[in-house]
Write a protein that holds these residues in place. Structure first.
Motif, short mmCIF file in Angstrom:
data_model
loop_
_atom_site.label_atom_id
_atom_site.label_comp_id
_atom_site.label_asym_id
_atom_site.label_seq_id
_atom_site.Cartn_x
_atom_site.Cartn_y
_atom_site.Cartn_z
N PRO A 191 148.04 90.37 39.61
CA PRO A 191 148.99 89.67 38.73
C PRO A 191 148.36 88.46 38.05
N GLN A 192 148.87 88.11 36.88
CA GLN A 192 148.38 86.94 36.13
C GLN A 192 149.52 86.39 35.29
N GLU A 193 149.68 85.09 35.29
CA GLU A 193 150.72 84.48 34.46
C GLU A 193 150.41 84.74 32.99
N ARG A 225 152.99 81.91 25.32
CA ARG A 225 153.92 80.87 25.71
C ARG A 225 155.36 81.38 25.83
N ARG A 265 155.65 83.56 28.91
CA ARG A 265 155.57 82.72 30.11
C ARG A 265 156.88 81.98 30.35
N ASP A 266 157.40 81.35 29.31
CA ASP A 266 158.63 80.58 29.48
C ASP A 266 159.80 81.48 29.85
N ILE A 280 159.54 82.26 33.53
CA ILE A 280 159.92 81.12 34.38
C ILE A 280 161.43 80.93 34.38
N ARG A 281 162.04 81.07 33.19
CA ARG A 281 163.50 80.89 33.11
C ARG A 281 164.24 81.97 33.88
N HIS A 296 163.18 83.19 36.61
CA HIS A 296 162.74 83.05 38.00
C HIS A 296 161.99 84.29 38.47
N ASN A 347 145.60 90.14 31.76
CA ASN A 347 144.99 90.33 30.43
C ASN A 347 144.22 91.64 30.31
N ASN A 394 143.88 64.70 19.89
CA ASN A 394 144.40 64.27 21.17
C ASN A 394 145.91 64.49 21.26
N ARG A 395 146.52 63.90 22.29
CA ARG A 395 147.94 64.16 22.57
C ARG A 395 148.86 63.69 21.46
#
Lengths: 336, 336
Positions: A110-112, A116, A119-120, A123-124, A126, A135, A316-317
């Motif tokens: 398994p791999q996350e 995006r 993935r989200d 997670i939502r 669960h 991949n 940067n951020r």
């Protein structure tokens, strides 16, 4: 082994903050090495950059034809995808058509999802990552298809399984070398060592294939076409392979591999390229392959994708430009 | 600049797949350089590895005392935290006590939490990362506290702001060098160049401080104690700084920085260590500092943390051991 050569510099303000060294070679199918950096005889593991070689037996054996695989599926078999819905849906359908349940049949782990949105959503809900999100799940779907065709048990990643025996034979055939060692990849499949030159030679074989020769020639031409024609399946939105292939509009197939390997197949000049950054830094492999493709005349240096991978900027951020990438001397001005 | 020296090898099966070169120095406050690798005069940006220097004026000026900061807050001022609830709660309370609203006062930019629970909670709540989640928000809280004490406008990250002027003076004081250039960090604060030796010399100054001398001596001793005493605030669960400081049970303070910088403060021998991996590969900086701390006799080579950072193993998606890290010749057997 000879010395790795400085290939990519990372600048921040007035300071060269980091430096990536590496090896690279360009092989012309009609004439051998035409350019090299560092030590082209350096022995490397190609990792995912050899997925089109690992997919060769799938096509060459007739398995792809037997199971009616299209170019999109073949692109996915060569992919390090990021588990967007488009990728995982295709893998599900593919394995379903083989009568397989993905999570019991696959051996990639398994791999996350790197995508995006996927993935989200996971997670939502669960939920946990599954093997289908790995991949390499497209490559493994190819292995399972070939296993169905060739026979052998469910452990299709074992070195003595018919699938992996045929992969090693194809690998040694197109690299033109007896592999100097085998390791286990992140997805648990065997990964065979070759020299940088051997990997470039293999890519040149793909580049020279015209689809009018023997089964291998036909298989190589088809896989190159499948990759170059489906950039979003080979990686995904925002990824270097996808961006570079889109920028070159189907003229060139490229593929990245873990630990900073990058290859390119350039059919119009029958040339193959292999890059290995000594330290495994992916950003430098992306910069080096992009600059080499510019120097080969197949990637427009004015294209935003070429500028992005060759020169940064690094932000940067707060999105402030704090630095940039720069091809090092010896690569910066190189022309074929 | 001299050549970087091979420091860390990455092996996969029988193949040395990647190699990291770098520079390192150990400075004894009573006797100068006692060991070096690569070019100790290489000019580097210390990035977050100099956060304890950036926090010096906060303590030395009396601002920390004026605002009643405890050791926990000082540890957070020196942190690259991962935005777990423990970190962001502290930043919120700290800035609230200053009468500041975090998102309008901070200048570090937003960053997705690295802490998995915090990240997942944010995604499930459909919220976006804020500046408070930035790994540098503790350092910036320190800057804001110092700005309150010294005066100056809200742009406390500007090079000519009293806060940054005092940081540069402290930086040049403890490194013993005039900085050869200034860049902008990922958090938008200025970051000043120094040699690897200068950074090691600065860490040795911290190591030699006993808290019984002048304001700087007291400030350095307190910051070292704050960091070494609060490993989970300086980084977070699972992170190298936290794991290494816990393994050394308060005897040593360590700090990582972006692009593979790592420093250590060893009070019992009054020594400071600085490591810079040439290519920016963090895994190698972690391995090198761990091996150096073992060689200095302050990290038990049999401790699981020492074994983990010095030797891997590298596991794949199915948790199969596919390779390992290895300190290169010249570092592997080194003893002080």
């Amino acid at each position: 082994m000879g010395q790795a050569q400085p290939l990519v510099e990372i600048w921040r303000g007035p300071i060269c903050e980091s430096l990536h060294r590496g090896h690279a070679a360009i092989w012309d199918a009609r004439g051998g090495i035409v350019a090299a950096w560092g030590d082209p005889e350096a022995v490397i593991l190609p990792r995912s950059a050899c997925k089109m070689i690992q997919a060769l037996p799938l096509v060459e054996s007739g398995a792809a034809r037997e199971f009616g695989l299209g170019d999109a599926q073949l692109a996915l078999a060569c992919a390090s995808h990021q588990a967007a819905a488009v990728h995982t849906d295709m893998v599900s359908q593919w394995l379903g058509a083989l009568g397989l349940e993905a999570e019991t049949a696959l051996r990639c782990g398994p791999q996350e999802p790197r995508d995006r949105a996927a993935r989200d959503a996971m997670i939502r809900a669960h939920k946990s990552p599954c093997q289908i999100h790995n991949n390499c799940s497209g490559k493994h779907s190819g292995f399972l298809t070939l296993a169905n065709h060739l026979g052998g048990g469910p452990e299709y990643i074992d070195l003595d399984h018919p699938v992996q025996r045929s992969v090693l034979a194809a690998f040694e055939g197109v690299t033109g070398e007896i592999s100097q060692g085998t390791a286990i990849d992140g997805c648990s499949a065997p990964n065979h060592a070759t020299s940088v030159t051997g990997l470039a030679r293999a890519m040149a074989s793909f580049a020279a294939a015209r689809g009018s020769g023997n089964a291998r020639d036909k298989a190589m031409a088809r896989l190159t076409r499948a990759m170059a024609g489906h950039p979003h399946l080979v990686a995904g939105e925002g990824r270097a392979c996808t961006n570079l292939m889109r920028a070159m509009e189907g003229r060139v197939a490229v593929k990245t591999g873990a630990e900073a390997v990058f290859v390119a197949i350039v059919p119009e000049t029958r040339m193959g390229v292999a890059v290995k950054i000594e330290d495994g830094g992916t950003r430098a492999a992306e910069a080096a392959i992009a600059r080499i493709l510019v120097g080969m005349g197949v990637l427009d240096p004015a294209h935003p994708v070429a500028r992005h991978y060759c020169h940064g900027p690094i932000r940067n951020r707060r999105k402030i430009e704090t630095g940039y990438l720069k091809p090092a001397e010896g690569l910066a001005d190189w022309r074929l």
